[in-house]
Design an enzyme around this catalytic site. Structure first.
Site, PDB file in Angstrom:
ATOM      1  CD  GLN A  43      -2.430  -1.245   2.764  1.00  0.00           C
ATOM      2  OE1 GLN A  43      -3.467  -0.652   3.028  1.00  0.00           O
ATOM      3  NE2 GLN A  43      -1.791  -1.959   3.661  1.00  0.00           N
ATOM      4  CB  VAL A  57       3.055   6.276  -2.163  1.00  0.00           C
ATOM      5  CG1 VAL A  57       1.557   5.980  -2.216  1.00  0.00           C
ATOM      6  CG2 VAL A  57       3.374   7.135  -0.928  1.00  0.00           C
ATOM      7  CG  HIS A  85      -3.218   2.635  -1.530  1.00  0.00           C
ATOM      8  ND1 HIS A  85      -3.188   2.424  -0.171  1.00  0.00           N
ATOM      9  CD2 HIS A  85      -4.358   2.027  -1.972  1.00  0.00           C
ATOM     10  CE1 HIS A  85      -4.263   1.727   0.190  1.00  0.00           C
ATOM     11  NE2 HIS A  85      -4.978   1.466  -0.885  1.00  0.00           N
ATOM     12  CB  CYS A 128      -4.630  20.359 -20.764  1.00  0.00           C
ATOM     13  SG  CYS A 128      -4.578  19.713 -19.088  1.00  0.00           S
ATOM     14  CB  THR A 149      -1.204  -2.805   6.910  1.00  0.00           C
ATOM     15  OG1 THR A 149      -2.391  -2.073   6.586  1.00  0.00           O
ATOM     16  CG2 THR A 149      -1.506  -4.293   6.949  1.00  0.00           C
ATOM     17  CB  ALA A 175       8.655  -5.040   9.565  1.00  0.00           C
TER      18      ALA A 175
HETATM   19  C1  BJW Z   1       4.775  -1.337  12.305  1.00  0.00           C
HETATM   20  C2  BJW Z   1       5.982  -0.801  12.614  1.00  0.00           C
HETATM   21  C3  BJW Z   1       7.079  -1.613  12.402  1.00  0.00           C
HETATM   22  C4  BJW Z   1       4.574   0.696  13.043  1.00  0.00           C
HETATM   23  N1  BJW Z   1       6.920  -2.840  11.926  1.00  0.00           N
HETATM   24  N2  BJW Z   1       4.626  -2.557  11.823  1.00  0.00           N
HETATM   25  C5  BJW Z   1     -15.391  -0.685   2.681  1.00  0.00           C
HETATM   26  C6  BJW Z   1     -15.685  -0.408   3.994  1.00  0.00           C
HETATM   27  C7  BJW Z   1     -15.434   0.848   4.527  1.00  0.00           C
HETATM   28  C8  BJW Z   1     -14.908   1.863   3.749  1.00  0.00           C
HETATM   29  C9  BJW Z   1     -14.622   1.592   2.438  1.00  0.00           C
HETATM   30  C10 BJW Z   1     -14.865   0.334   1.921  1.00  0.00           C
HETATM   31  N3  BJW Z   1     -14.473   0.356   0.607  1.00  0.00           N
HETATM   32  C11 BJW Z   1     -13.992   1.570   0.307  1.00  0.00           C
HETATM   33  C12 BJW Z   1     -14.084   2.360   1.401  1.00  0.00           C
HETATM   34  C13 BJW Z   1     -13.666   3.785   1.469  1.00  0.00           C
HETATM   35  C14 BJW Z   1     -12.192   3.978   1.685  1.00  0.00           C
HETATM   36  C15 BJW Z   1     -11.797   3.359   3.026  1.00  0.00           C
HETATM   37  O1  BJW Z   1     -11.234   2.298   3.121  1.00  0.00           O
HETATM   38  N4  BJW Z   1     -12.052   4.058   4.113  1.00  0.00           N
HETATM   39  C16 BJW Z   1     -11.710   3.545   5.450  1.00  0.00           C
HETATM   40  C17 BJW Z   1     -10.623   4.415   6.080  1.00  0.00           C
HETATM   41  C18 BJW Z   1     -12.952   3.521   6.264  1.00  0.00           C
HETATM   42  N5  BJW Z   1     -11.420   3.417   0.587  1.00  0.00           N
HETATM   43  C19 BJW Z   1     -11.240   4.067  -0.555  1.00  0.00           C
HETATM   44  O2  BJW Z   1     -11.721   5.155  -0.757  1.00  0.00           O
HETATM   45  C20 BJW Z   1     -10.399   3.377  -1.625  1.00  0.00           C
HETATM   46  N6  BJW Z   1     -11.023   3.448  -2.884  1.00  0.00           N
HETATM   47  C21 BJW Z   1     -12.087   2.709  -3.194  1.00  0.00           C
HETATM   48  O3  BJW Z   1     -12.570   1.918  -2.428  1.00  0.00           O
HETATM   49  O4  BJW Z   1     -12.542   2.919  -4.484  1.00  0.00           O
HETATM   50  C22 BJW Z   1     -13.834   2.427  -4.818  1.00  0.00           C
HETATM   51  C23 BJW Z   1     -14.810   3.477  -4.390  1.00  0.00           C
HETATM   52  C24 BJW Z   1     -14.883   4.623  -5.139  1.00  0.00           C
HETATM   53  C25 BJW Z   1     -15.809   5.586  -4.770  1.00  0.00           C
HETATM   54  C26 BJW Z   1     -16.594   5.414  -3.640  1.00  0.00           C
HETATM   55  C27 BJW Z   1     -16.462   4.271  -2.869  1.00  0.00           C
HETATM   56  C28 BJW Z   1     -15.563   3.284  -3.265  1.00  0.00           C
HETATM   57  C29 BJW Z   1      -9.085   4.105  -1.835  1.00  0.00           C
HETATM   58  C30 BJW Z   1      -8.197   4.035  -0.657  1.00  0.00           C
HETATM   59  C31 BJW Z   1      -6.963   4.888  -0.899  1.00  0.00           C
HETATM   60  C32 BJW Z   1      -6.073   4.984   0.330  1.00  0.00           C
HETATM   61  N7  BJW Z   1      -5.095   5.990   0.112  1.00  0.00           N
HETATM   62  C33 BJW Z   1      -4.109   6.233   1.148  1.00  0.00           C
HETATM   63  C34 BJW Z   1      -3.275   7.474   0.714  1.00  0.00           C
HETATM   64  C35 BJW Z   1      -2.294   7.086  -0.372  1.00  0.00           C
HETATM   65  C36 BJW Z   1      -1.424   8.216  -0.747  1.00  0.00           C
HETATM   66  C37 BJW Z   1      -0.535   8.686   0.369  1.00  0.00           C
HETATM   67  O5  BJW Z   1       0.284   7.913   0.897  1.00  0.00           O
HETATM   68  O6  BJW Z   1      -0.652   9.858   0.726  1.00  0.00           O
HETATM   69  O7  BJW Z   1      -3.264   5.110   1.333  1.00  0.00           O
HETATM   70  S1  BJW Z   1      -4.836   6.450   2.762  1.00  0.00           S
HETATM   71  C38 BJW Z   1      -3.533   5.652   3.646  1.00  0.00           C
HETATM   72  O8  BJW Z   1      -3.997   4.462   4.294  1.00  0.00           O
HETATM   73  C39 BJW Z   1      -2.528   5.224   2.581  1.00  0.00           C
HETATM   74  C40 BJW Z   1      -2.137   3.876   3.090  1.00  0.00           C
HETATM   75  O9  BJW Z   1      -1.598   3.090   2.028  1.00  0.00           O
HETATM   76  C41 BJW Z   1      -3.411   3.331   3.659  1.00  0.00           C
HETATM   77  C42 BJW Z   1      -3.222   2.221   4.642  1.00  0.00           C
HETATM   78  O10 BJW Z   1      -2.522   2.641   5.764  1.00  0.00           O
HETATM   79  P1  BJW Z   1      -1.458   1.673   6.439  1.00  0.00           P
HETATM   80  O11 BJW Z   1      -0.381   1.352   5.474  1.00  0.00           O
HETATM   81  O12 BJW Z   1      -2.149   0.530   7.055  1.00  0.00           O
HETATM   82  O13 BJW Z   1      -0.797   2.654   7.505  1.00  0.00           O
HETATM   83  P2  BJW Z   1      -1.259   2.989   9.014  1.00  0.00           P
HETATM   84  O14 BJW Z   1      -0.539   4.208   9.414  1.00  0.00           O
HETATM   85  O15 BJW Z   1      -2.725   2.992   9.141  1.00  0.00           O
HETATM   86  O16 BJW Z   1      -0.763   1.735   9.857  1.00  0.00           O
HETATM   87  C43 BJW Z   1       0.619   1.471  10.046  1.00  0.00           C
HETATM   88  C44 BJW Z   1       0.738   0.221  10.885  1.00  0.00           C
HETATM   89  O17 BJW Z   1       2.104  -0.090  11.004  1.00  0.00           O
HETATM   90  C45 BJW Z   1       0.197   0.386  12.313  1.00  0.00           C
HETATM   91  O18 BJW Z   1      -0.684  -0.698  12.607  1.00  0.00           O
HETATM   92  C46 BJW Z   1       1.438   0.310  13.183  1.00  0.00           C
HETATM   93  O19 BJW Z   1       1.204  -0.346  14.426  1.00  0.00           O
HETATM   94  C47 BJW Z   1       2.353  -0.518  12.336  1.00  0.00           C
HETATM   95  N8  BJW Z   1       3.772  -0.324  12.578  1.00  0.00           N
HETATM   96  N9  BJW Z   1       5.750   0.509  13.103  1.00  0.00           N
HETATM   97  C48 BJW Z   1       5.625  -3.265  11.654  1.00  0.00           C
HETATM   98  N10 BJW Z   1       8.315  -1.161  12.718  1.00  0.00           N
HETATM   99 ZN    ZN Z   2      -3.138  17.928 -18.905  1.00  0.00          ZN
END
Ligand code: BJW
Ligand code: ZN
Length: 252
Positions: free
Chosen positions: A100, A102, A118, A157, A195, A238
């Protein structure tokens, strides 16, 4: 020893998925998504900056944040966890790395291909016509934290260029998502690293794997909703757990 049991299952697996989130890069110095940001960016919540609405309202604020993150990522290095993933991949050829994140730290550690659900910081594109934008080759000046930076204009554009990442409400790249879904449904072992498993549809991959009877291994120092549902729950960083698993792979 749970690490040895998990490593044995990993060693005997034919198809492995390594699925990573922000915690994978934390030990390289990249802040996780849901950690509090430091410095001037502490005033902003990543969940509100990573949206199409935020970019439309204030493109320079959002572009400045991504430029700050891009500069940070270029200055850090893959950690022991990234390197262990690349070694697991070389031991078990049918390993699919899905992230996930970037950043490009998996690639720089030697993993290939890496499926970015992502998007990536490296490939921005025009917010108007979709034309890809190529950054100048030099490492960006690290923008002062919290500083607005006007995005470049599209050569075709003139609309503002946007980060090449997937924001809330946007669809995941179809090809990458298709590969990820199939790999999760077909794997013997699903290794879920760093995650919070709250963002969908990415968080559904472990559900697919578990439903098909795969061994699920979670690596996270903190609790998630999967703690009691995975086959192995390693509550540690990790950079500690993955090298230990990799070490057991090589042994008798
Ligand atoms: C360690 C550590 C160490 C610390 N070792 N571990 C179904 C149900 C509910 C909601 C939805 C659903 N389907 C879709 C949705 C809506 C939405 C969503 O999920 N919302 C929820 C928050 C409720 N999803 C979307 O909108 C997605 N699109 C989609 O579904 O399209 C279809 C659609 C279209 C129109 C309408 C509806 C649906 C798109 C999701 C895009 C996510 N984008 C981001 C930003 C990317 C760009 C950027 O980086 O700026 O992606 S958000 C952010 O969260 C980023 C991450 O990739 C993503 C996940 O986060 P991650 O990686 O888990 O990080 P953290 O910080 O949360 O966790 C880190 C973990 O590491 C922690 O647990 C720590 O403990 C641990 N850790 N140190 C191991 N050393
Ligand atoms: Zn353009």
């Amino acid at each position: 020893m749970p690490e040895r049991d998990a490593a044995e299952l990993l060693r005997d697996a034919k198809r492995v998925v390594v699925f990573t989130g922000a915690g994978m890069s934390a030990e390289s110095g990249v802040p996780t998504f849901r950690d509090a940001l430091t410095g001037l960016w502490a005033r902003f919540d990543p969940r509100t900056l990573a949206t199409p609405a935020a970019f439309a309202a204030d493109p320079a604020l959002v572009w400045g944040w991504y430029e700050w993150r891009r500069a940070e990522v270029q200055r850090v290095h893959p950690n022991a966890g990234h390197r262990a993933v690349a070694t697991i991949e070389s031991h078990i050829p049918d390993t699919v790395v899905i992230t996930q994140n970037v950043d490009d730290l998996h690639e720089r550690a030697g993993s290939s291909p890496v499926h970015h659900l992502h998007g990536t910081l490296a490939h921005p594109y025009c917010s108007g016509c979709g034309e890809p934008y190529t950054f100048p080759p030099e490492i960006p000046e690290e923008p002062e934290e919290g500083r607005r930076v006007a995005p470049p204009s599209c050569a075709e554009c003139a609309a503002p260029v946007r980060p090449g990442v997937v924001w809330f409400g946007e669809s995941l790249p179809e090809g990458q998502w298709g590969i990820a879904e199939r790999a999760a449904q077909d794997c013997d072992v699903f290794l879920c690293v760093g995650t919070s498993s709250v963002v969908y549809p990415a968080a559904s991959l472990i559900e697919h794997a578990a439903a098909r009877g795969a061994v699920t291994i979670q690596v996270n120092p903190n609790s998630t909703s999967w703690d009691d549902r995975v086959s192995f729950d390693f509550r540690a960083p990790a950079g500690v757990v993955l090298p230990a698993l990799r070490g057991c792979l090589a042994g008798p």
